[in-house]
Design an enzyme around this catalytic site. Structure first.
Site, short mmCIF file in Angstrom:
data_model
loop_
_atom_site.label_atom_id
_atom_site.label_comp_id
_atom_site.label_asym_id
_atom_site.label_seq_id
_atom_site.Cartn_x
_atom_site.Cartn_y
_atom_site.Cartn_z
N SER A 159 0.83 -1.19 0.00
CA SER A 159 0.00 0.00 0.00
C SER A 159 0.88 1.26 0.00
O SER A 159 1.76 1.39 -0.84
CB SER A 159 -0.93 -0.07 1.21
OG SER A 159 -1.92 0.91 1.13
N ARG A 229 -11.20 5.91 11.20
CA ARG A 229 -10.76 4.51 11.17
C ARG A 229 -11.85 3.59 10.62
O ARG A 229 -11.58 2.66 9.87
CB ARG A 229 -10.36 4.08 12.58
CG ARG A 229 -9.92 2.65 12.71
CD ARG A 229 -8.71 2.36 11.86
NE ARG A 229 -8.16 1.04 12.13
CZ ARG A 229 -7.25 0.45 11.37
NH1 ARG A 229 -6.80 1.05 10.29
NH2 ARG A 229 -6.80 -0.74 11.69
N ASP A 324 -8.89 -6.51 -4.37
CA ASP A 324 -8.52 -5.19 -3.82
C ASP A 324 -9.18 -4.11 -4.68
O ASP A 324 -8.76 -3.86 -5.80
CB ASP A 324 -6.99 -5.05 -3.84
CG ASP A 324 -6.51 -3.74 -3.22
OD1 ASP A 324 -7.35 -2.87 -2.91
OD2 ASP A 324 -5.28 -3.59 -3.06
N HIS A 357 -7.98 -5.20 0.01
CA HIS A 357 -6.69 -4.53 0.13
C HIS A 357 -5.82 -5.14 1.24
O HIS A 357 -4.61 -5.27 1.09
CB HIS A 357 -6.95 -3.05 0.41
CG HIS A 357 -5.73 -2.20 0.39
ND1 HIS A 357 -4.93 -2.08 -0.73
CD2 HIS A 357 -5.17 -1.41 1.34
CE1 HIS A 357 -3.93 -1.26 -0.44
NE2 HIS A 357 -4.05 -0.84 0.80
N ASP A 358 -6.46 -5.51 2.34
CA ASP A 358 -5.72 -6.06 3.48
C ASP A 358 -5.02 -7.39 3.19
O ASP A 358 -4.24 -7.86 4.02
CB ASP A 358 -6.68 -6.26 4.67
CG ASP A 358 -6.56 -5.12 5.68
OD1 ASP A 358 -5.73 -4.22 5.45
OD2 ASP A 358 -7.30 -5.13 6.67
#
Lengths: 385, 194
Positions: A159, A229, A324, A357-358
């Site tokens: 990222s 968050r 992602d 994405h993680d």
């Protein structure tokens, strides 16, 4: 060596690690036109630097992570990329000397908005200059100088961390042999910036924000941080991964017809938000999301990424994940294309993983197998034993 | 390293230090061979995860991509040679891929098993699908969907305005010069757009 071998933590762990801090007296001028008179960088290292100083790997962190990449810290918390880095792991610390550093503007010991500004005796707060990815690279090169590392065997990240690896290849081509660029984009899309903006507005409109100088008021804009968050977290996961993890499961036994937590996913997001607001600095969050927005190495080259990479000499490993949607595989292919256009060595993997994405933080055997094999090649080519 | 019969022919047509793209590079052995023998600047394209990993292990640049969606990440004429080694017979969009190959490469090299080989014809006459050294699959597990003979391929090239500049036909690694469509097990073609 700053680690103690702790058999307690298993033979694949770097064990207990202690952060180190280095002070830099020379001012750092930022792209934004600001300057930091002097600063400290907090970092961790794993493994040992060989006599030729050819086996160093810099691991760059993303939005909310830190220098604590592998092993266990004093609070017994596990490094954010511990599944990737350690003895016998894909990035093998028996061969490579690995450095994790908290970037300038951070909130884990490195000089940032919550640090005391020596000129005023108060926290920098809103006076801290806006940071860009190339400013971080400059600071990282200074740390490398002090550690006696002229050229990294690899600079690696996922990222925003991957963006730093890409920037290294552009800014200091002679100092990086390999760039490992995972789940990245060559610049943010309008949608990416939009999500960041919502997160920032959540923070800046919190009554406890006080224009960024909340430290003097002894408050923390926690409501804003929580929301920021929560929004961010949604973009790190795929729709399928969220559905798989939570479905429409309820927190209680029955629907209660109210606006408090009904669904498990709400409870999870609130928990993530609460946890984050306890340890992360709001100004750092603003700075880092802005660094993401501003990242665009092509902008100095007529918007042409291939031109930006014209001076690059590094070999590239680019990895994306099919699910992602934050930085989709197409964005990684832009980086691959720019490398190809410059006849640079590049390999590209599109990992079919469902997590979103993680996925770059997770232990997928294809992904880790690839990184492992790539580092074996790096070791062979650079004659690292 | 296993050196397939067509590797030598391909290496003999390729200049030292040239840029080579291998479409469907498998585990990267051809590129590795060309890197060692001709010091090429090589890249492979591969879709399979295991093959991708093997290519990286073999020290070959490899891009994970589906050939069937075209080669848009590659600029026109950005390679000296684009190779389809034992891949053509397994792709769906044959025409698109050959056109893309000759857009991206100044030259193309194609190798495939000759369906017209006498042993294959004999198998058919006996009422069975051919299985041989160059066609090692059973009908139910073959990746090959577009098998052709030398004559078929040459007619296809004529239709696409593709010029055949060289041809090598091989049976068990030995060149075949006469009655190639009957006696040849494997074909290696060198192509250019007209």
């Amino acid at each position: 060596m700053n680690q103690i071998t702790a058999p307690l933590y298993g033979q694949n762990s770097v064990g207990i690690v202690e952060p180190q801090s280095m002070h830099f007296a020379a001012p750092l001028l930022t792209r934004s036109g600001g300057s930091i008179a002097g600063y400290d960088l907090v970092y961790e290292t794993y493994g040992s630097l060989n006599a030729e100083k050819s086996n160093a790997v810099l691991v760059c962190h993303a939005l909310n992570a830190s220098h604590h990449v592998a092993g266990y810290d004093a609070d017994n918390s596990l490094g954010w990329w511990d599944n990737m880095i350690g003895p016998g792991k894909p990035l093998d610390t028996q061969r490579f000397f690995v450095i994790g550093v908290n970037n300038l503007g951070g909130c884990f010991g490195t000089t940032g908005p919550s640090s005391i500004n020596p000129a005023t005796g108060k926290p920098y707060g809103s006076d801290f200059p806006i940071m860009t990815v190339d400013d971080w690279v400059t600071a990282q090169t200074r740390l490398a100088d002090r550690l006696g590392i002229h050229r990294f065997a690899a600079v690696m990240g996922g990222s925003l961390g991957a963006m730093q690896a890409l920037q290294w290849a552009i800014s200091v081509p002679e100092r990086i042999a390999n760039a490992i660029v995972v789940a990245a984009a060559p610049q943010l899309s309008a949608q990416n910036i939009a999500f960041n903006e919502v997160a920032r507005r959540a923070i800046t409109t919190d009554p406890d924000f006080h224009g960024g100088d909340y430290y003097q008021h002894n408050v923390i804009p926690k409501r804003g941080l929580r929301l920021a968050r929560m929004i961010g977290h949604i973009t790190y996961l795929s729709d399928d991964a969220m559905m798989e993890k939570f479905g429409r499961a309820l927190r209680g036994d029955n629907i209660g017809y109210h606006f408090d937590v009904e669904f498990e996913v709400e409870s999870y997001l609130r928990y993530q938000g609460d946890k984050f607001a306890e340890y992360f600095d709001a100004n750092t969050y603003l700075l880092i999301t802005r660094a993401l927005d501003y990242f665009d190495p092509a902008q100095d080259y007529d918007g042409n990424l291939a031109k930006a990479l014209a001076q690059a000499r590094a070999k590239f490993l680019v990895v994306s994940f099919t699910s992602d949607w934050r930085f989709s595989p197409g964005r990684s292919r832009e980086i691959v294309k720019a490398a190809l256009d410059n006849h640079l060595d590049v390999s590209y993997a599109e990992i079919d993983a469902p997590h979103g994405h993680d996925a770059f933080l997770l232990d997928d055997p294809r992904y880790h197998g690839l990184v492992r094999s790539y580092f074996e090649r790096v070791a062979e080519e650079l004659k690292i034993l | 390293m296993i050196v397939r019969a067509d590797f030598d022919t391909i290496a003999s047509w390729i200049h030292t230090g040239s840029r080579v793209l291998d479409l469907g590079c498998g585990n990267g052995t051809l590129l590795q061979y060309l890197q060692n023998k001709r010091s090429v600047n090589g890249y492979g394209v591969e879709i399979d995860d295991d093959n991708l990993l093997s290519s990286v292990r073999n020290g070959v640049n490899v891009i994970q991509m589906d050939l069937e969606s075209g080669l848009s990440v590659f600029e026109s004429e950005s390679f000296d040679y684009v190779i389809l080694s034992q891949t053509l017979q397994a792709v769906h969009r044959t025409e698109l891929i050959v056109r893309e190959m000759l857009r991206v490469g100044k030259e193309g090299i194609v190798t495939f098993p000759n369906f017209g080989y006498w042993q294959h014809r004999l198998d058919i006459l006996r009422g069975r699908m051919p299985v041989s050294e160059d066609l090692p699959y059973q009908w139910y597990d073959t990746p090959n969907i577009h098998l052709c003979t030398l004559k078929d391929f040459e007619a296809f090239c004529a239709r696409l305005d593709v010029k055949i500049t060289e041809r090598m036909v091989l049976t068990r690694g030995k060149p075949v010069y006469r009655r190639a469509n009957f006696l040849g097990a494997m074909a290696v073609y060198r192509l250019q757009s007209v």
